[in-house]
Design a protein around this motif. Structure first.
Motif, mmCIF file in Angstrom:
data_model
loop_
_atom_site.group_PDB
_atom_site.id
_atom_site.type_symbol
_atom_site.label_atom_id
_atom_site.label_comp_id
_atom_site.label_asym_id
_atom_site.label_seq_id
_atom_site.Cartn_x
_atom_site.Cartn_y
_atom_site.Cartn_z
ATOM 1 N N GLU A 196 14.632 -10.768 -1.115
ATOM 2 C CA GLU A 196 14.920 -12.018 -2.217
ATOM 3 C C GLU A 196 14.467 -12.415 -3.542
ATOM 4 O OE1 GLU A 196 18.034 -13.902 -2.572
ATOM 5 O OE2 GLU A 196 18.066 -12.573 -0.682
ATOM 6 N N LYS A 197 12.511 -11.659 -3.303
ATOM 7 C CA LYS A 197 11.754 -11.489 -4.160
ATOM 8 C C LYS A 197 12.161 -10.582 -5.515
ATOM 9 C CE LYS A 197 7.073 -11.000 -3.772
ATOM 10 N NZ LYS A 197 5.807 -11.392 -3.227
ATOM 11 N N THR A 198 12.351 -9.856 -4.713
ATOM 12 C CA THR A 198 12.633 -8.123 -6.008
ATOM 13 C C THR A 198 13.963 -8.376 -6.442
ATOM 14 O OG1 THR A 198 11.207 -6.946 -4.193
ATOM 15 C CG2 THR A 198 13.004 -5.594 -5.876
ATOM 16 N N LYS A 199 14.613 -9.216 -5.864
ATOM 17 C CA LYS A 199 15.903 -9.086 -6.728
ATOM 18 C C LYS A 199 15.944 -10.077 -7.872
ATOM 19 C CE LYS A 199 19.082 -9.734 -3.954
ATOM 20 N NZ LYS A 199 20.125 -10.112 -2.620
ATOM 21 N N SER A 200 15.396 -12.096 -7.252
ATOM 22 C CA SER A 200 15.040 -12.746 -8.298
ATOM 23 C C SER A 200 13.814 -12.732 -9.680
ATOM 24 C CB SER A 200 14.763 -13.739 -7.676
ATOM 25 O OG SER A 200 13.532 -14.128 -7.172
ATOM 26 N N THR A 201 12.865 -12.018 -9.371
ATOM 27 C CA THR A 201 11.697 -12.171 -10.355
ATOM 28 C C THR A 201 11.783 -10.996 -10.861
ATOM 29 O OG1 THR A 201 10.233 -11.691 -8.426
ATOM 30 C CG2 THR A 201 10.671 -14.296 -9.011
ATOM 31 N N ARG A 202 11.751 -10.418 -10.475
ATOM 32 C CA ARG A 202 11.558 -8.727 -10.904
ATOM 33 C C ARG A 202 12.695 -8.080 -11.144
ATOM 34 N NH1 ARG A 202 8.014 -6.464 -5.935
ATOM 35 N NH2 ARG A 202 6.396 -8.327 -5.618
ATOM 36 N N GLY A 203 13.896 -8.076 -10.624
ATOM 37 C CA GLY A 203 14.807 -7.246 -11.451
ATOM 38 C C GLY A 203 14.753 -5.886 -10.849
ATOM 39 N N GLU A 204 13.865 -5.368 -9.743
ATOM 40 C CA GLU A 204 13.983 -3.744 -9.818
ATOM 41 C C GLU A 204 15.085 -3.907 -8.147
ATOM 42 O OE1 GLU A 204 9.788 -3.744 -8.700
ATOM 43 O OE2 GLU A 204 9.213 -4.826 -10.728
ATOM 44 N N THR A 205 14.722 -2.915 -8.753
ATOM 45 C CA THR A 205 15.509 -2.254 -6.773
ATOM 46 C C THR A 205 14.709 -2.605 -6.222
ATOM 47 O OG1 THR A 205 17.274 -0.556 -8.619
ATOM 48 C CG2 THR A 205 16.834 -0.450 -5.835
ATOM 49 N N TRP A 206 14.896 -2.583 -4.767
ATOM 50 C CA TRP A 206 14.116 -2.956 -3.521
ATOM 51 C C TRP A 206 14.284 -1.227 -3.090
ATOM 52 C CZ3 TRP A 206 15.916 -2.961 1.485
ATOM 53 C CH2 TRP A 206 14.760 -3.497 2.438
ATOM 54 N N ASP A 207 13.311 -1.319 -3.208
ATOM 55 C CA ASP A 207 12.897 -0.040 -2.215
ATOM 56 C C ASP A 207 12.782 -0.302 -0.516
ATOM 57 O OD1 ASP A 207 11.876 2.757 -1.203
ATOM 58 O OD2 ASP A 207 10.760 3.305 -2.677
ATOM 59 N N GLN A 208 13.677 0.051 0.837
ATOM 60 C CA GLN A 208 13.661 -0.556 1.853
ATOM 61 C C GLN A 208 12.715 0.562 2.782
ATOM 62 O OE1 GLN A 208 17.446 -0.032 3.364
ATOM 63 N NE2 GLN A 208 17.704 2.492 2.262
ATOM 64 N N ARG A 209 12.731 2.406 1.631
ATOM 65 C CA ARG A 209 11.193 2.793 2.968
ATOM 66 C C ARG A 209 10.446 2.920 3.596
ATOM 67 N NH1 ARG A 209 10.828 7.576 -1.584
ATOM 68 N NH2 ARG A 209 10.733 5.558 -2.727
ATOM 69 N N PRO A 210 9.565 2.158 3.233
ATOM 70 C CA PRO A 210 9.168 1.456 3.954
ATOM 71 C C PRO A 210 9.035 0.781 4.764
ATOM 72 C CG PRO A 210 7.669 1.317 1.762
ATOM 73 C CD PRO A 210 9.340 1.082 2.294
ATOM 74 N N TRP A 211 9.367 -0.361 5.106
ATOM 75 C CA TRP A 211 10.691 -1.335 5.679
ATOM 76 C C TRP A 211 11.391 -0.180 7.641
ATOM 77 C CZ3 TRP A 211 8.878 -5.659 5.793
ATOM 78 C CH2 TRP A 211 7.974 -6.462 4.616
ATOM 79 N N ALA A 250 0.768 -0.966 0.636
ATOM 80 C CA ALA A 250 -0.193 -0.362 0.121
ATOM 81 C C ALA A 250 1.077 1.095 -0.085
ATOM 82 C CB ALA A 250 -1.691 0.359 1.332
ATOM 83 N N VAL A 251 1.944 1.357 0.619
ATOM 84 C CA VAL A 251 2.782 2.232 0.666
ATOM 85 C C VAL A 251 3.392 2.730 -0.591
ATOM 86 C CG1 VAL A 251 5.026 2.730 1.428
ATOM 87 C CG2 VAL A 251 3.217 1.702 3.433
#
Length: 198
Positions: A143-158, A76-77
Motif C-alpha cells: 500500500e505504501k509503495t503504491k500510494s506514496t512512491r508511485g513505484e512498482t512493488w518488488d515482491q522478490r524479497p518477500w 537491505a535486500v
C-alpha cells in the motif's frame, strides 16, 4: 487498506529508537549466525537475549520486532540491487536467508515449556504470529509503495522470506511431526490472506 491503516497506527506507537534497536538485534544475530551457525547453546543464548527485549514474551514486542525486522531486511535486500543482463536487477538475499533462520529458531524454541501438548500449541501460535505479522507488514509495504512512491512493488524479497520459511519449517524433524497438519494449516491461512486478489 485496512491492514495498512492498522499497521500504520501500530507503528505510531513505536518508541523513537525501536528501529535502531531492532537493527542492532539483527546485526547481533547475523554475527552470531556467521560465527556459530547451528550451535544450539549459542542459539539458545541469543533467544534469551531477544526475550530480554520482550520478544516471545510480550505480544506487542514480538509484533514490533517481526514487523520492523521484516522492513529492515527487505530494505537491505532491495538496496543490494545490482544491474544484471537485459536490464534486470539482481538482489542479494543473504540477509533475508539469515533472518529466516532466526524466525525458524523463534518458532521452534521460543515457548514457555510445559507439557508436550502445551509446547505444540505454543509453537503453532508463534508460527501464526510470525507469518501473520510478516503478511501484514508486506501488505502495508504494498500500500505504501503504491500510494506514496508511485513505484512498482518488488515482491522478490518477500517471496524469498516465505519460500525460506516453507522450506525450513517443513524440513523433516521428529519433534515437529505431531503438528505437521497445524503447520500446513497456518501456511494455508497465510497464503489465503495474502493472495494477489487481496
Amino acid at each position: 487498506v485496512k491492514v495498512a491503516e492498522a499497521t500504520e497506527s501500530f507503528a505510531q506507537k513505536d518508541p523513537p529508537n525501536a528501529r535502531q534497536q531492532v537493527t542492532q538485534l539483527l546485526e547481533n544475530w547475523i554475527r552470531v549466525n556467521n560465527e556459530a551457525s547451528g550451535n544450539e547453546k549459542i542459539n539458545g543464548q541469543f533467544l534469551q537475549y531477544l526475550q530480554g527485549f520482550g520478544v516471545g514474551k510480550v505480544e506487542e514486542q514480538t509484533e514490533r520486532f517481526v514487523r520492523l525486522a521484516c522492513q529492515i531486511v527487505v530494505d537491505a535486500v532491495l538496496k543490494s540491487a545490482t544491474a544484471g543482463e537485459n536490464g534486470k536487477t539482481i538482489l542479494n538475499y543473504a540477509v533475508a536467508d539469515v533472518f529466516c533462520k532466526l524466525l525458524v529458531l523463534m518458532f521452534k524454541r521460543l515457548n514457555s515449556g510445559g507439557s508436550p501438548e502445551q509446547v505444540k500449541v505454543q509453537r503453532l501460535a508463534m508460527l501464526n504470529k510470525i507469518l501473520g505479522c510478516t503478511v501484514r507488514t508486506m501488505m502495508f509495504e504494498v500500500e505504501k509503495t503504491k500510494s506514496t512512491r508511485g513505484e512498482t512493488w518488488d515482491q522478490r524479497p518477500w517471496y524469498r522470506i516465505f519460500m525460506n520459511l516453507i522450506i525450513d519449517v517443513n524440513k523433516p524433524d521428529p519433534e515437529l511431526e505431531p503438528i505437521r497438519l497445524g503447520i500446513l494449516s497456518v501456511f494455508a491461512a497465510t497464503f489465503h490472506v495474502s493472495q494477489p486478489l487481496v
